[in-house]
Each structure stands twice: as C-alpha cells, then as structure tokens.
Design a protein around this motif. Structure first.
Motif, short mmCIF file in Angstrom:
data_model
loop_
_atom_site.label_atom_id
_atom_site.label_comp_id
_atom_site.label_asym_id
_atom_site.label_seq_id
_atom_site.Cartn_x
_atom_site.Cartn_y
_atom_site.Cartn_z
N ALA A 1 -29.18 -44.02 -25.60
CA ALA A 1 -30.37 -44.41 -24.18
C ALA A 1 -30.18 -46.37 -23.96
O ALA A 1 -30.50 -46.39 -22.65
CB ALA A 1 -31.54 -44.40 -24.37
N VAL A 2 -30.24 -46.99 -24.87
CA VAL A 2 -30.30 -48.23 -24.88
C VAL A 2 -29.30 -48.74 -24.32
O VAL A 2 -29.11 -49.76 -23.08
CB VAL A 2 -30.18 -49.27 -26.31
N MET A 3 -28.18 -48.05 -24.77
CA MET A 3 -26.96 -49.60 -24.06
C MET A 3 -26.44 -48.58 -22.89
O MET A 3 -25.67 -49.05 -21.82
CB MET A 3 -25.49 -48.39 -24.65
N ASP A 4 -26.87 -47.04 -22.30
CA ASP A 4 -26.94 -46.34 -21.15
C ASP A 4 -27.75 -47.95 -19.80
O ASP A 4 -26.89 -47.36 -18.74
CB ASP A 4 -27.34 -45.39 -21.29
N ALA A 5 -28.72 -47.81 -20.03
CA ALA A 5 -29.05 -48.68 -19.44
C ALA A 5 -29.02 -50.41 -18.69
O ALA A 5 -28.95 -49.92 -17.47
CB ALA A 5 -31.03 -48.51 -20.02
N LEU A 6 -27.98 -50.68 -20.49
CA LEU A 6 -27.56 -52.11 -20.25
C LEU A 6 -26.14 -51.53 -19.18
O LEU A 6 -26.21 -53.06 -18.13
CB LEU A 6 -27.70 -52.54 -21.39
N SER A 7 -25.98 -51.08 -19.63
CA SER A 7 -24.38 -50.57 -18.97
C SER A 7 -23.55 -50.20 -17.84
O SER A 7 -23.43 -50.00 -16.82
CB SER A 7 -23.11 -50.06 -20.01
N ALA A 8 -25.42 -49.97 -17.36
CA ALA A 8 -24.85 -48.68 -15.74
C ALA A 8 -24.74 -49.66 -15.05
O ALA A 8 -24.83 -51.44 -15.14
CB ALA A 8 -26.82 -48.16 -15.43
N ASP A 9 -24.41 -49.27 -13.46
CA ASP A 9 -24.02 -49.71 -12.82
C ASP A 9 -23.00 -50.92 -12.55
O ASP A 9 -23.41 -52.80 -12.67
CB ASP A 9 -25.31 -51.10 -11.79
N GLY A 10 -21.89 -51.58 -13.68
CA GLY A 10 -21.49 -52.07 -14.38
C GLY A 10 -21.96 -53.75 -15.25
O GLY A 10 -21.22 -55.08 -15.30
N ALA B 1 -37.72 -66.75 -24.58
CA ALA B 1 -37.42 -68.19 -24.24
C ALA B 1 -36.35 -68.35 -24.78
O ALA B 1 -35.38 -69.37 -24.63
CB ALA B 1 -38.66 -68.94 -25.07
N HIS B 2 -35.49 -67.70 -25.74
CA HIS B 2 -34.24 -67.71 -26.69
C HIS B 2 -33.92 -66.29 -25.87
O HIS B 2 -32.60 -66.04 -26.39
CB HIS B 2 -34.07 -67.66 -28.27
N GLY B 3 -34.18 -65.68 -24.79
CA GLY B 3 -33.37 -64.89 -23.80
C GLY B 3 -33.49 -63.36 -24.90
O GLY B 3 -32.59 -62.47 -24.80
N THR B 4 -34.53 -63.35 -25.80
CA THR B 4 -34.29 -61.58 -26.37
C THR B 4 -35.94 -61.16 -26.07
O THR B 4 -36.72 -62.13 -26.09
CB THR B 4 -34.43 -62.12 -28.40
N VAL B 5 -35.44 -59.48 -25.81
CA VAL B 5 -36.27 -58.32 -25.76
C VAL B 5 -36.26 -57.37 -26.71
O VAL B 5 -35.40 -57.49 -27.33
CB VAL B 5 -37.00 -58.59 -24.44
N THR B 6 -37.00 -56.99 -27.29
CA THR B 6 -37.54 -55.72 -28.16
C THR B 6 -37.23 -54.38 -27.03
O THR B 6 -38.28 -54.28 -26.62
CB THR B 6 -38.21 -55.92 -29.11
N ALA B 7 -36.44 -53.37 -27.28
CA ALA B 7 -36.70 -51.69 -27.04
C ALA B 7 -37.30 -50.98 -27.41
O ALA B 7 -36.45 -51.34 -28.37
CB ALA B 7 -35.09 -51.80 -25.57
N ILE B 8 -37.60 -50.62 -27.79
CA ILE B 8 -38.06 -49.07 -28.08
C ILE B 8 -37.82 -47.71 -27.56
O ILE B 8 -38.21 -47.60 -26.73
CB ILE B 8 -39.61 -49.51 -28.58
N ALA B 9 -36.75 -47.50 -28.28
CA ALA B 9 -36.32 -46.05 -27.79
C ALA B 9 -36.77 -44.51 -28.96
O ALA B 9 -36.42 -45.15 -30.05
CB ALA B 9 -35.11 -46.45 -27.87
N ASN B 10 -37.51 -43.64 -28.86
CA ASN B 10 -38.30 -43.15 -29.62
C ASN B 10 -38.71 -43.43 -31.02
O ASN B 10 -38.45 -43.19 -31.65
CB ASN B 10 -36.47 -41.82 -29.51
N GLY B 11 -39.19 -44.65 -30.82
CA GLY B 11 -40.12 -45.64 -31.78
C GLY B 11 -38.97 -46.38 -32.24
O GLY B 11 -39.51 -47.44 -33.36
#
Ligand code: ATP
Ligand code: MG
Length: 414
Positions: free
Chosen positions: A20-29, A79-89
């Motif tokens: 789910a996370v990789m799909d979201a990031l790799s959509a549209d090139g 500030a360092h470009g990091t976000v945390t995605a939560i997928a299914n906990g």
C-alpha cells in the motif's frame, strides 16, 4: 546495482501494508526504495522488523500521496524530510533523499536531492547505505554487500570526518560491530573514534541510551565493550567499576538457554550498585519504568541461591512479584561460579513463570469484626497476620487464620 533480494522469500517486501505504501509512492512515475537496516538484514537472512523507505519525492508530495491513498501520516521529522505512514497499524518511516549541508557533531541541516547515491553517502556505514527496489534489485554504491559478507563495519568515506559530523557514530560503530562485525573492529574507525571521544559529552542522553541499549542487546556485547574500555570510551559513557565478567556470563546464559537479550537486565548486570544505576538512569534519560527496574535490581539484597526451597521461592515471589524475582535470579545466576547449577537456576525461573499469587483471604473488615476500631491499627494487624500467612506457605485453613487474627488482636489492641 549489485545483488538481488528475492521478494518471494522476503514477506515484508510483499506484505499488503508495504504494498500500500509503495503503491502510493510509486504511482505516476514516483520512485521509492527500501533502505538501511531492512536491506542489510534481508541480505543476511536475518529478520526484518522496521521497514524504512526513501524516495526522491519532496516531503509535501509524500504526504499528499499517502493521504490520497487513505493512509495515516504522522510528520515525525519533517525538518529532516521524514514522515511516518501508518498502514494497517504498521508504521513505515519515509524519508526524502537528502544530503547533509552543515553538521555540528549533533545536528545536521539538510538539503533534499533526487540523487540516490548522494543519499547513500550521508549514511554512516557501508552496510547501512544500500537500497533495494520492489523487485529486489539491490543498489550498493559503497561496497556494503561485500563488507557485510566479510563482517566489516566501515564508514562511508573518511572515518574521522564522518565522526566529527555526528559523534553518535562513535557508539554506532560499536553497536553495529557487535551485531554484524566479525573479527577486529576496523582500525581506522577505531582510531578515529578514540581520538574523537571528547565529542561524546555533547550528545543528548536519549541518543546515547538508544545506542547503548541496542549494543547491550547484541548476542555478545562484551568483546566490543572491552575494546571500548581499552580506548577509554566506555569510561566516558559508564564511569565507575563495571562488572564486565558478570555481564559476559549473563550473555552466555542467554545464548545457551535461548533467552531473549534484555538490555536493562544486562545493564544491571554491568553496574556495581544502586547509586551508579541512579546516575546512569538520569544521564541516559531512562523511562520511569526502566529506571525503577534498574535501580531496584542494582540495590537488591535478598538472599537468592540456586538451592532455595520451593517454600522460600513462593515467599519471595509473593513479596517481590514475578518480574523482580526473575531479574534477581538472572543476576545471581550470572554471578554463580558453578556452571552445573544451571538446572537449578532454570527450575527457579520455571516456578516463577507458573506463579499465580494467592490472594490473602482477610481484609480490614475482618479485623474490625474482630473488635478493632477503624484506624491505623487495622492495617498493622492485617500486615502482621499476612506475614504469618506467608510463613505458613499460604495456608487456606480458615480456622487457623481466624485463630491467628484473634491472637494478634488480643496481643495488640487495647
Ligand atoms: P536497526 O535494525 O538496529 O534499527 P537500522 O539500520 O535501521 O538498524 P537505525 O538507527 O534505525 O538503524 O537507522 C536507520 C538508517 O539510517 C541506518 O541504516 C543508516 O543508514 C541511517 N542512519 C541512522 N543514524 C545515522 C547517523 N547517526 N549517521 C548516519 N546515518 C544514520
Ligand atoms: Mg531502524
């Protein structure tokens, strides 16, 4: 590109959450790869726990895509470009490719980039600087795979320069060597670490804590601790007389009996007394629970021997509770010179694991019914009877309990 990971073997690569996370990031090139510890551990066929991801997308684009895909996003280190995605906990740290612009030994200001190699170059060790795409292609710009196979923990670039950028890397050198190194620590890295040791004083307690507890959780932390001691670094981190031999024995017990290394217990094995434990807890900003456990354990005085009778064990379990009793058993076991006592020590742990505390059958009401007016005396009498009950090995004979209560009331009340 060097090497491959097989996504069919690596269930973390194909898990629904990861997809789910990789799909979201790799959509549209868009582009995204697994980085750091996940790639390293997968190459070693060791378990992968956290999956960290890097991407050339800017943080706002990362956030927008994740939200669009219906994932929760926490801006953990924007500030360092990091976000945390939560997928299914399950959390995934996603960091935009970056390079460090200025560094002062503790903090870095960063600039984002789209160059994968530049991002790899700001990472600490070659074994931590690899990335892999979803198909399992491994990108290894600095010879990390070869170093990993040979057990070499080597800085990306010049060791002294990399340490001066962030002194925490001194401790990371020892931590990663304890986990992934074979043989001696890289000579250049060790020399640079020893020369820069004064920089350790500038680090926050939390960062030191995290590295040191991970170092202590390695299967065999002691060889590395000995090197740290010889170079004076250990003294900067843990001053005082340390019980290195006791920790060594505890680590051997863990390995022999397949116990999961417990870093706080191991720290307790290393420290001489409660006063030093308190000081370290303060310096390292341990959590309240870890601090209480460490200080309690380092100050423990109960007589715990491998030949305790079952009655004595039950008494101690009742007074201390399972966790503190188990901790004490481990510390005494680690200090027991006779190896063949292992069977007895293990039996004590087995009793602890099966222990369900009996409930003291009397309450303050029973004491008042026996004629004592409400007040502090009630609690005192109750405690007195409870002590007798514990000594009786928790008798369930109601008659003798009532008799004892009566006797205590008569002897104490006016
Ligand atoms: P573990 O499995 O023990 O968590 P890890 O490789 O994930 O190992 P982390 O401390 O979680 O280790 O860091 C993640 C990655 O970030 C590292 O693999 C490394 O590439 C990079 N990194 C972390 N801290 C530093 C640092 N102080 N200097 C340079 N790179 C770092
Ligand atoms: Mg990690």
């Amino acid at each position: 590109m060097t090497g491959m990971l097989d996504p069919k073997r690596e269930s973390w690569m194909t898990a629904a959450e990861t997809a789910a996370v990789m799909d979201a990031l790799s959509a549209d090139g868009g582009d995204a790869r697994f980085v750091g510890g996940a790639v390293r551990n997968a190459l070693l066929r060791r378990p992968v726990s956290d999956v960290d991801i890097a991407t050339p997308l800017a943080p706002d684009a990362v956030i927008a895509r994740l939200k669009q895909a219906g994932l929760d996003v926490v801006p953990t280190g924007l500030a360092h470009g990091t976000v945390t995605a939560i997928a299914n906990g399950k959390p995934f740290e996603i960091t935009t490719l970056r390079r460090d612009v200025t560094t002062d030994g503790r903090h870095a200001t960063v600039a984002f980039t789209t160059d994968w190699k530049e991002d790899a170059a700001r990472r600490d060790f070659t074994i931590n600087a690899m990335s892999a795409d979803r198909d399992g292609r491994v990108f290894d710009y600095f010879g990390g795979a070869a170093d990993l196979a040979a057990g070499r923990v080597r800085f990306v670039g010049d060791a002294a320069t990399r340490i001066a950028e962030d002194y925490l890397r001194i401790l990371r050198l020892f931590r990663f060597h304890a986990w992934y190194g074979q043989g001696e620590i890289d000579r250049d890295a060790l020399a640079a670490a020893a020369a820069a040791r004064a920089g350790l004083a500038t680090l926050s307690g939390e960062r030191v804590q995290k590295e040191m507890l991970r170092l202590l959780a390695a299967e065999r932390p002691v060889p590395v601790l000995r090197v740290m001691a010889a170079s004076g670094i250990l003294f900067d981190i843990l001053p005082g007389e340390l019980a290195i031999a006791r920790l060594e024995r505890l680590a051997a017990i863990d390995a022999d009996s397949f116990f999961t290394p417990d870093p706080i217990l191991r720290l307790a094995a290393l420290l001489p007394d409660a006063a030093v434990a308190r000081e370290i807890a303060e310096r390292w900003r341990l959590s309240g629970a870890d601090r209480a456990r460490l200080v309690d354990l380092c100050g423990a005085t109960e007589k715990i021997v491998s030949y305790l009778s079952i009655k004595e064990v039950r008494k101690l379990l009742y007074r201390l509770g399972t966790g503190p009793f188990r901790d004490r058993v481990f510390l005494r076991w680690a200090a027991d010179p006779k190896e063949t006592n292992a069977i007895q020590w293990r039996a004590l742990l087995a009793v602890a694991d099966a222990w369900v505390a009996p409930e003291f059958p009397l309450t303050g009401r029973d004491v008042m019914i026996a004629g004592v007016p409400e007040g502090p005396l009630v609690g005192k009498i109750l405690a007195e009877v409870e002590e007798w009950w514990v000594d009786s090995d928790f008798t369930d004979d109601e008659f003798s309990l009532a008799e004892r209560l009566k006797a205590v009331v008569q002897a104490t009340a006016y």
